[in-house]
Design a protein around this motif. Structure first.
Motif: not given
Length: 122
Positions: A38, A40, A88-91, A119
């Motif tokens: 991933r 970000g 924080e996992d948005t990527a 998102t």
């Protein structure tokens, strides 16, 4: 040549879940594993998880216990089940064809999908 196509991304609230899919086609014998990466916003691409043909897995510490990687060899498809998602996992999530060594290290070959956006809103 290996072709990889990701799907399943989207917008989800924090604490929610998504399942990503990576469908592989072409010369699938050239690699023994599929990995997820991933990238970000403003960050470098990072390893998330990998799974070998035999089902061995490896996870980044940041997702261990929340994400689960699995595969359906008959469909040449690898899944990434993502639970308890955090902003924080948005990527953009990418799958890759490579090698998962017995010690857990993953070597990424130069086969990448186009990516799917995840998102997570707070």
């Amino acid at each position: 040549q290996v072709q990889l196509v990701e799907s399943g991304g989207g917008l989800v609230q924090a604490g929610g879940s998504l399942r990503l899919s990576c469908a592989a086609s072409g010369s699938t014998s050239s690699h023994n594993a599929i990995g997820w990466y991933r990238q970000g916003p403003g960050k470098q691409r990072e390893f998330v998880a990998a799974i070998s043909r035999g089902g061995n897995t490896n996870y980044a510490a940041s997702v261990k216990g929340r994400f689960t990687i699995s595969r359906d060899n008959a469909k040449n498809t690898v899944y990434l089940q993502m639970n308890s998602l955090e902003p924080e996992d948005t990527a953009v999530y990418y799958c890759n064809a490579g090698v998962l060594y017995s010690g857990g290290d993953y070597l990424a070959y130069g086969y990448w999908g186009q990516g799917t956006q995840v998102t997570v809103s707070s």
